[in-house]
Design an enzyme around this catalytic site. Structure first.
Site, PDB file in Angstrom:
ATOM      1  CB  SER A   1      -0.712  -0.007   1.419  1.00 32.96           C
ATOM      2  OG  SER A   1       0.033  -0.096   2.238  1.00 32.96           O
TER       3      SER A   1
ATOM      4  CE1 TYR B   1      -3.985   0.704  -0.713  1.00 32.39           C
ATOM      5  CE2 TYR B   1      -3.864  -1.677  -0.893  1.00 32.39           C
ATOM      6  CZ  TYR B   1      -3.998  -0.506  -1.577  1.00 32.39           C
ATOM      7  OH  TYR B   1      -3.737  -0.507  -2.988  1.00 32.39           O
ATOM      8  N   GLY B   2      -5.358  -0.117   5.759  1.00 28.83           N
ATOM      9  CA  GLY B   2      -5.779  -0.660   6.851  1.00 28.83           C
ATOM     10  C   GLY B   2      -7.217  -0.839   7.311  1.00 28.83           C
TER      11      GLY B   2
ATOM     12  CB  CYS C   1       0.776  -5.192   1.505  1.00 27.83           C
ATOM     13  SG  CYS C   1      -0.415  -4.347   2.415  1.00 27.83           S
ATOM     14  CG  ASN C   2       1.069  -8.878   7.034  1.00 29.26           C
ATOM     15  OD1 ASN C   2       1.202  -9.865   7.480  1.00 29.26           O
ATOM     16  ND2 ASN C   2       2.196  -7.940   6.850  1.00 29.26           N
TER      17      ASN C   2
ATOM     18  CB  CYS D   1       1.572  -4.216   9.786  1.00 29.57           C
ATOM     19  SG  CYS D   1       1.606  -2.886   8.707  1.00 29.57           S
ATOM     20  CB  THR D   2       5.278  -4.999   5.379  1.00 26.33           C
ATOM     21  OG1 THR D   2       4.444  -4.115   4.597  1.00 26.33           O
ATOM     22  CG2 THR D   2       5.198  -6.290   5.020  1.00 26.33           C
TER      23      THR D   2
END
Ligand code: DGL
Length: 272
Positions: free
Chosen positions: A12, A43-44, A74-75, A193-194
């Site tokens: 993201s 995006y979360g 991206c998780n 989360c990256t």
């Protein structure tokens, strides 16, 4: 066979650069295109439909650049969009291309990082509410107990480069405490989360010493080495020029100013 396909890496925003760093270190011979959807991040908190739509658009853009293999670094996108892309879009539109995520490779190994069998998972609302980690870890380590904590303020703090300022401390402490309060036996915390590896200096001070703080870069990179070994039909299509290019849907100058914090070297990005 023509070998001209770079590996696509998507996030993201900036966070995927932490995973890309490890992948490029482990597999330096391949060429890569990184795409950060900075114009629409974070995006979360977006809905499933929005994350799926944004992620698919970015994956298709990477396909149009010639990528045969795309990694969702991206998780949130892995949790909300990967399965639909793999099951619905690829078979119909791109049967020879592959899209992989970061959740499964992490779930496959997480059991080896805990002695107590109590693992904490910190992620965006999208990742945590999807329950993806609960489901995937349960497949490989049914005996492991997973405690999750949403950290909605962390990505905005990191994307704005405010995460190491004292003003960020409240939210860093708060989410760590909420996780630890769920179980005194947690001895492994996954940064799911990256973006979160950027918080490592503060997390090491806040979380007790006996807690193993796990980031995903090396795990995903090792799993890619393994994947490419098992999939010569993909591997032989990949270009091996060692080139890296970077694109953002946002402002390339702003991207370049921040990106080195995540990637560890200066870079010049282009507009998507
Ligand atoms: N780096 C993403 C992840 O791993 C970003 C989250 C976001 O954009 O909120 O989940």
């Amino acid at each position: 066979m023509q070998k001209c396909s770079p590996i696509g890496i998507f996030d993201s925003g900036y966070g995927g650069l932490t995973v890309f760093r490890s992948i490029a270190d482990q597999l330096p011979e391949y060429s890569y295109i990184y795409l950060g959807d900075n114009a629409r991040s974070p995006y979360g908190d977006h809905s499933f439909d929005t994350i799926y739509k944004y992620t698919l658009e970015c994956v298709e853009w990477l396909f149009a650049q010639g990528c045969e293999l795309v990694i969702l670094a991206c998780n949130t996108a892995s949790a909300k969009a990967l399965r639909t892309i793999q099951q619905k879009d690829l078979p119909v539109k791109y049967p020879d291309r592959r899209v992989l995520g970061v959740i499964r490779p992490t779930a496959e190994v997480i059991g080896s990082f805990t002695s107590s069998g109590h693992v904490g998972v910190m992620g965006t609302r999208g990742t945590v509410n999807s329950q993806s980690y609960l489901l995937e870890i349960n497949k490989f380590f049914p005996e492991v107990k997973v405690y999750q904590q949403t950290c909605p303020m962390w990505v905005p703090l990191i994307e704005n480069n405010e995460h190491l300022q004292s003003g960020a401390d409240f939210f860093i402490n708060e989410y760590c405490n909420r996780l630890i309060e769920q179980s005194a036996e947690i001895d492994c915390v996954l940064l799911a989360c990256t973006h979160y590896p950027l918080l490592m200096p503060k997390l090491k001070m806040i979380l007790p010493d006996y807690i193993n703080i796990l980031t995903q870069g090396e795990i995903v990179a090792k799993s890619m080495v393994d994947y490419l070994g098992r999939h010569p039909e993909i591997e032989t299509k990949l270009s091996k020029d060692g080139l890296k290019s970077f694109y953002t849907s946002g402002d390339p100058l702003a991207f370049d100013a921040q990106a080195s914090i995540f990637f560890g070297e200066e870079l010049n990005s282009g507009k998507m």
